[in-house]
Design an enzyme around this catalytic site. Structure first.
Site, PDB file in Angstrom:
ATOM      1  N   PRO A  10       1.255  -1.106  -0.089  1.00  0.00           N
ATOM      2  CA  PRO A  10       0.555  -0.103  -0.002  1.00  0.00           C
ATOM      3  C   PRO A  10       1.269   1.302   0.238  1.00  0.00           C
ATOM      4  O   PRO A  10       2.134   1.271   0.531  1.00  0.00           O
ATOM      5  CB  PRO A  10      -0.977  -0.301   1.268  1.00  0.00           C
ATOM      6  CG  PRO A  10      -0.128  -1.136   2.527  1.00  0.00           C
ATOM      7  CD  PRO A  10       0.559  -1.839   1.400  1.00  0.00           C
ATOM      8  N   ASN A  11       0.303   2.358  -0.955  1.00  0.00           N
ATOM      9  CA  ASN A  11       0.773   3.900  -0.253  1.00  0.00           C
ATOM     10  C   ASN A  11       2.025   3.564  -1.795  1.00  0.00           C
ATOM     11  O   ASN A  11       2.676   4.485  -1.762  1.00  0.00           O
ATOM     12  CB  ASN A  11       1.154   4.162   0.884  1.00  0.00           C
ATOM     13  CG  ASN A  11      -0.181   4.302   1.139  1.00  0.00           C
ATOM     14  OD1 ASN A  11      -1.214   4.624   0.924  1.00  0.00           O
ATOM     15  ND2 ASN A  11      -0.348   3.665   2.738  1.00  0.00           N
ATOM     16  N   ARG A  18       5.317  10.913  -2.531  1.00  0.00           N
ATOM     17  CA  ARG A  18       5.086  11.019  -1.082  1.00  0.00           C
ATOM     18  C   ARG A  18       5.752  10.913  -0.097  1.00  0.00           C
ATOM     19  O   ARG A  18       7.091  10.578  -0.161  1.00  0.00           O
ATOM     20  CB  ARG A  18       4.718   9.271  -1.192  1.00  0.00           C
ATOM     21  CG  ARG A  18       4.408   9.181   0.344  1.00  0.00           C
ATOM     22  CD  ARG A  18       4.450   7.422   0.513  1.00  0.00           C
ATOM     23  NE  ARG A  18       3.908   6.724   1.723  1.00  0.00           N
ATOM     24  CZ  ARG A  18       4.106   5.749   1.914  1.00  0.00           C
ATOM     25  NH1 ARG A  18       4.893   4.662   1.180  1.00  0.00           N
ATOM     26  NH2 ARG A  18       4.290   5.397   3.157  1.00  0.00           N
ATOM     27  N   TYR A  23      11.123   8.720   1.151  1.00  0.00           N
ATOM     28  CA  TYR A  23      11.160   8.315   0.411  1.00  0.00           C
ATOM     29  C   TYR A  23      11.548   8.037  -1.003  1.00  0.00           C
ATOM     30  O   TYR A  23      11.670   7.386  -2.295  1.00  0.00           O
ATOM     31  CB  TYR A  23       9.422   7.552  -0.047  1.00  0.00           C
ATOM     32  CG  TYR A  23       8.849   7.034   0.741  1.00  0.00           C
ATOM     33  CD1 TYR A  23       9.158   5.782   1.598  1.00  0.00           C
ATOM     34  CD2 TYR A  23       7.638   7.812   1.518  1.00  0.00           C
ATOM     35  CE1 TYR A  23       8.700   4.880   2.650  1.00  0.00           C
ATOM     36  CE2 TYR A  23       7.596   7.284   3.441  1.00  0.00           C
ATOM     37  CZ  TYR A  23       7.348   5.780   3.734  1.00  0.00           C
ATOM     38  OH  TYR A  23       7.410   5.248   4.441  1.00  0.00           O
ATOM     39  N   ASN A  75       8.161  -5.370  -1.029  1.00  0.00           N
ATOM     40  CA  ASN A  75       8.153  -4.303   0.043  1.00  0.00           C
ATOM     41  C   ASN A  75       6.864  -3.758  -0.198  1.00  0.00           C
ATOM     42  O   ASN A  75       6.060  -3.555  -0.560  1.00  0.00           O
ATOM     43  CB  ASN A  75       8.529  -2.650  -0.953  1.00  0.00           C
ATOM     44  CG  ASN A  75       8.497  -1.655   0.075  1.00  0.00           C
ATOM     45  OD1 ASN A  75       7.374  -2.080   0.469  1.00  0.00           O
ATOM     46  ND2 ASN A  75       8.793  -1.011  -0.897  1.00  0.00           N
ATOM     47  N   ALA A  78       2.929  -0.315   4.518  1.00  0.00           N
ATOM     48  CA  ALA A  78       3.044  -0.939   6.409  1.00  0.00           C
ATOM     49  C   ALA A  78       2.409  -1.856   6.994  1.00  0.00           C
ATOM     50  O   ALA A  78       2.151  -2.309   7.706  1.00  0.00           O
ATOM     51  CB  ALA A  78       1.628  -0.008   6.490  1.00  0.00           C
ATOM     52  N   GLU A  99      12.523  -8.841   1.588  1.00  0.00           N
ATOM     53  CA  GLU A  99      11.954  -8.257   2.130  1.00  0.00           C
ATOM     54  C   GLU A  99      12.655  -6.977   2.117  1.00  0.00           C
ATOM     55  O   GLU A  99      14.004  -7.001   1.961  1.00  0.00           O
ATOM     56  CB  GLU A  99      11.814  -8.041   4.341  1.00  0.00           C
ATOM     57  CG  GLU A  99      10.695  -7.058   4.828  1.00  0.00           C
ATOM     58  CD  GLU A  99      10.863  -7.180   5.927  1.00  0.00           C
ATOM     59  OE1 GLU A  99      11.388  -8.497   6.848  1.00  0.00           O
ATOM     60  OE2 GLU A  99      10.585  -5.982   6.814  1.00  0.00           O
ATOM     61  N   HIS A 101      12.367  -2.348   1.352  1.00  0.00           N
ATOM     62  CA  HIS A 101      12.241  -1.046   2.094  1.00  0.00           C
ATOM     63  C   HIS A 101      13.002  -0.209   1.539  1.00  0.00           C
ATOM     64  O   HIS A 101      14.454   0.062   1.736  1.00  0.00           O
ATOM     65  CB  HIS A 101      12.225  -0.814   3.703  1.00  0.00           C
ATOM     66  CG  HIS A 101      11.395  -2.131   4.342  1.00  0.00           C
ATOM     67  ND1 HIS A 101       9.937  -2.302   4.642  1.00  0.00           N
ATOM     68  CD2 HIS A 101      11.581  -3.243   5.025  1.00  0.00           C
ATOM     69  CE1 HIS A 101       9.532  -2.947   4.780  1.00  0.00           C
ATOM     70  NE2 HIS A 101      10.370  -4.054   5.415  1.00  0.00           N
ATOM     71  N   ARG A 108      13.186   4.600  12.259  1.00  0.00           N
ATOM     72  CA  ARG A 108      12.182   6.169  11.975  1.00  0.00           C
ATOM     73  C   ARG A 108      11.420   5.682  13.322  1.00  0.00           C
ATOM     74  O   ARG A 108      11.921   5.174  14.019  1.00  0.00           O
ATOM     75  CB  ARG A 108      10.905   6.028  11.043  1.00  0.00           C
ATOM     76  CG  ARG A 108      11.899   6.312   9.414  1.00  0.00           C
ATOM     77  CD  ARG A 108      11.499   5.865   8.039  1.00  0.00           C
ATOM     78  NE  ARG A 108      10.000   6.707   8.283  1.00  0.00           N
ATOM     79  CZ  ARG A 108       9.195   6.400   7.235  1.00  0.00           C
ATOM     80  NH1 ARG A 108       9.282   5.274   5.951  1.00  0.00           N
ATOM     81  NH2 ARG A 108       8.099   7.120   7.682  1.00  0.00           N
TER      82      ARG A 108
HETATM   83  C1  DHK Z   1       7.190   1.868   2.839  1.00  0.00           C
HETATM   84  C2  DHK Z   1       6.268   2.387   3.717  1.00  0.00           C
HETATM   85  O1  DHK Z   1       4.991   2.436   3.109  1.00  0.00           O
HETATM   86  C3  DHK Z   1       6.013   2.461   4.915  1.00  0.00           C
HETATM   87  O2  DHK Z   1       4.591   1.723   5.831  1.00  0.00           O
HETATM   88  C4  DHK Z   1       7.490   0.958   5.369  1.00  0.00           C
HETATM   89  C5  DHK Z   1       8.133   1.583   3.306  1.00  0.00           C
HETATM   90  C6  DHK Z   1       8.145   1.178   5.279  1.00  0.00           C
HETATM   91  C7  DHK Z   1       9.758   1.374   2.923  1.00  0.00           C
HETATM   92  O3  DHK Z   1      10.825   2.468   3.474  1.00  0.00           O
HETATM   93  O4  DHK Z   1       9.388   0.951   1.675  1.00  0.00           O
HETATM   94  O5  DHK Z   1       6.793   1.594   7.196  1.00  0.00           O
END
Ligand code: DHK
Length: 146
Positions: A10-11, A18, A23, A75, A78, A99, A101, A108
Site C-alpha cells: 500500500p501507498n 509521497r 521515500y 515491499n 505498512a 523483504e 524497504h 524511524r
Molecule cells: C514503505 C512504507 O509504505 C512504510 O509503511 C514502511 C516502507 C516503510 C519503505 O520504506 O519502503 O514503514
C-alpha cells in the site's frame, strides 16, 4: 528463464509525490524500470505488481509459489508492521522472499521497528532507496537466497 515476482504494497503507488524526503523522488514506474534493467542483466523475467489491498499480496505470494518462481522481492509497505496474513502466506510457500524497504525503518518511528515479514523472510534490505530492489534481485539470482 528464471521468474521473479516483485510485489509492492500500500501507498507505494504514491511514490514520487509521497514524502520525498523519506521515500525519494523516484515514482513506482521509475523503480519498475530500474528493476527491469537489472533483471535483463541477470537474465531474469519480472512480474512487477503493486496493490493497496492485503489479500492481493497474499494471493500473489501463493501465485508465485504455484508458478515455481525463483523467489519474491516484497515491499509490503505498512502491512510489514501489521500483517500476520502475510507472515502466514510466506510460511506456506517454499520460495525465498527478500523483504525490501526504501527507507531505514529502524531509524524511524518505533511502530516501524517490528516486522511480521522479517522472521519468515530469507533476508531484509532497507535504507538504500530504490537500490534495495536491485540488491534483492542480485541476491536471488546469485543463489544467495537459497
Ligand atoms: C514503505 C512504507 O509504505 C512504510 O509503511 C514502511 C516502507 C516503510 C519503505 O520504506 O519502503 O514503514
Amino acid at each position: 528463464m528464471a521468474r521473479i515476482f516483485v510485489l509492492n504494497g500500500p501507498n507505494l503507488n504514491m511514490l514520487g509525490k509521497r514524502e520525498p524526503s523519506i521515500y525519494g523522488g523516484l515514482d513506482l514506474a521509475g523503480i519498475e524500470r530500474l528493476v527491469r534493467d537489472k533483471a535483463t542483466s541477470l537474465g531474469a523475467e519480472i512480474e512487477f505488481r503493486q496493490t493497496n489491498h492485503e489479500g492481493d499480496l497474499v494471493d500473489w505470494i501463493h501465485e508465485a509459489d504455484e508458478a515455481d518462481a525463483l523467489g519474491i522481492v516484497l515491499n509490503p509497505g505498512a502491512y510489514t508492521h501489521t500483517s500476520i496474513a502475510l507472515h502466514d502466506a510466506i510460511r506456506a510457500i517454499s520460495l525465498p522472499v527478500i523483504e525490501v524497504h526504501l527507507s531505514n525503518v529502524f531509524a524511524r518511528e518505533a511502530f516501524r521497528h517490528h516486522s511480521w515479514v522479517s522472521p519468515v523472510a530469507k533476508g531484509v534490505i532497507c535504507g538504500f532507496g530504490p537500490k534495495a530492489y536491485a540488491l534483492a534481485l542480485e541476491a536471488l539470482a546469485s543463489d544467495l537466497a537459497k
